[in-house]
Enzyme design. Structure first.
Site, PDB file in Angstrom:
ATOM      1  N   GLU A 130       0.126  -1.087   5.965  1.00  0.00           N
ATOM      2  CA  GLU A 130       1.231  -0.558   6.767  1.00  0.00           C
ATOM      3  C   GLU A 130       1.062   0.928   6.997  1.00  0.00           C
ATOM      4  O   GLU A 130       1.325   1.435   8.084  1.00  0.00           O
ATOM      5  CB  GLU A 130       2.573  -0.833   6.078  1.00  0.00           C
ATOM      6  CG  GLU A 130       3.771  -0.681   7.002  1.00  0.00           C
ATOM      7  CD  GLU A 130       4.307   0.734   7.111  1.00  0.00           C
ATOM      8  OE1 GLU A 130       5.056   1.018   8.057  1.00  0.00           O
ATOM      9  OE2 GLU A 130       3.971   1.583   6.256  1.00  0.00           O
ATOM     10  N   ASP A 162       0.832  -1.205   0.000  1.00  0.00           N
ATOM     11  CA  ASP A 162       0.000   0.000   0.000  1.00  0.00           C
ATOM     12  C   ASP A 162       0.871   1.262   0.000  1.00  0.00           C
ATOM     13  O   ASP A 162       2.057   1.220   0.351  1.00  0.00           O
ATOM     14  CB  ASP A 162      -0.959   0.015   1.204  1.00  0.00           C
ATOM     15  CG  ASP A 162      -0.251  -0.084   2.549  1.00  0.00           C
ATOM     16  OD1 ASP A 162       0.746  -0.824   2.646  1.00  0.00           O
ATOM     17  OD2 ASP A 162      -0.690   0.591   3.502  1.00  0.00           O
TER      18      ASP A 162
END
Ligand code: ZN
Length: 383
Positions: free
Chosen positions: A140, A76
């Protein structure tokens, strides 16, 4: 997929361009981990998913024996921000002047792609004496509740304990490999509400001004010497990030004031100790307060050993540099891996543009990064 010679990024660049084109804003994976599985399963990797809470997590592994070496990272990216401020669209990889632009170029799709190249070359050239795994998450940059932490819980439940882990976060400062992260400081948040008595500014004997009280507490917390740090960590720091109070009127003392604060601390001073010391200071100035504490990461550090040595030697042999070992910067998913007893470090490209408009990575660093990872593998799990 476009092919590039190694000095223009080689196979790492080709995969990276595909990855940048996936708009994987947290918690979206947007097909990124599928691209990595597609590259690794033909090499013999098995693939499993540990999805949780809308987050896509992938675990790829080759080999059944110890030691288990894990490449870890997130697919991400943070939101691009105002599109009109980007020189080229954030999800269209674009090269200008030796730099490849795109959201995630440095944080951390280049790290993941270089890990794939390193693994393929290693398996082509060496005999594997152990296992290699990839731990991929798309959570994350957000709350990080259902990502690496969740996967590690699942692995530990099966008694799978990685011996070594390399996280591909952008760790370098001015040149590739000049710094590796061997740990991170802890992060502790405080939300403090101080109550007083509201009233007219002209009648101070009838009010109890919470702004005055919270200001004195904040000033003393900001000036406090918490500790001296140690060999691996700088001294603990305190910052106020928000201070809110007031009705908007010039003639009213408000009834309460609120502050948000954060500590970045070394293991020298625990979160519990920081809370107790802070509340003693706050109570001196504010008889009526509510303190809400939350830990967003405990401090950790990897013992210097076979992994730090292998990383240092690999970086020196590829770049000529001797890396500095650091615990600076924000938190990272490495904090969820170390509790398993794993040696964990972070090695990645230059971090100057991460989270910014026009994020980029140096094209000339892509192949050397893959060679560093490959060299680390060779030093730890070649037969
Ligand atoms: Zn990152």
């Amino acid at each position: 997929m476009t092919e590039y010679p190694d000095h223009q990024g080689g196979p790492t660049r080709a995969l990276l361009e595909q990855m940048i084109a996936c708009a994987s804003v947290t918690p979206e994976d947007a097909g990124c981990s599928q691209l990595i599985s597609n590259a690794l399963t033909p090499l013999g990797f098995s693939c499993e998913h540990f999805d949780a809470g809308g987050v896509h997590n992938t675990w790829l592994r080759i080999g059944n024996r110890a030691p288990l070496f894990v490449f870890a990272g997130h697919t991400d990216v943070v939101p691009p921000g105002p599109l009109e401020r980007w020189t080229s669209p954030p999800f269209e990889p674009t090269e200008r002047d030796g730099l490849l632009y795109g959201r995630g170029a440095a944080d951390m799709k280049s790290g993941l792609c270089a890990m794939v190249t390193a693994t393929r070359r290693f398996l082509e050239r060496e005999k594997l004496d152990g296992s290699i795994a990839f731990l991929l998450t798309s959570d994350e940059e957000g709350p990080a509740r259902h990502g690496t932490r969740h996967v590690m819980q699942q692995l530990l439940a099966r008694d799978v304990r990685p011996d070594f882990a390399v996280v591909g976060e952008a760790s370098s400062v001015e040149a590739l490999g000049d710094r590796i992260m061997i740990g991170r400081r802890g992060s502790l948040n405080l939300r403090l509400r101080v109550d007083g008595r509201q009233g007219h500014v002209a009648y101070p004997h009838r009010v109890d001004n919470p702004i005055h009280r919270i200001s004195r507490a904040m000033a003393e917390l900001a000036n406090e010497h918490w500790d001296d740090g140690d060999d691996d960590f700088p001294p603990t720091t305190f910052q106020v990030s928000n201070l809110n109070a007031g009705t908007g009127a010039t003639n009213v003392v408000p009834g309460s004031a609120e502050a948000l604060c954060n500590f970045r601390h070394s293991p020298v001073t625990s979160a519990t100790t920081l809370m107790a010391r802070s509340e003693r200071i706050i109570a001196k100035h504010c008889p009526d307060y509510i303190a809400e504490w939350s830990v967003s990461g405990d401090p950790f550090v990897t013992q210097r050993g076979s992994l730090t040595r292998a990383a240092s030697e690999a970086i020196r042999s590829v770049t000529g540099l001797i890396p500095e070992f650091s615990t600076g910067g924000g938190t990272s998913d490495a904090r969820f891996i170390t509790p398993a007893g794993t040696q964990v470090i972070e090695i990645g490209p230059i971090n100057a543009s991460i989270h910014q408009i026009d994020e980029h990575v140096r094209v000339a660093d892509l192949d050397p990064l893959a060679r560093i990872y490959e060299d680390v593998l060779r030093r730890l799990i070649a037969g």
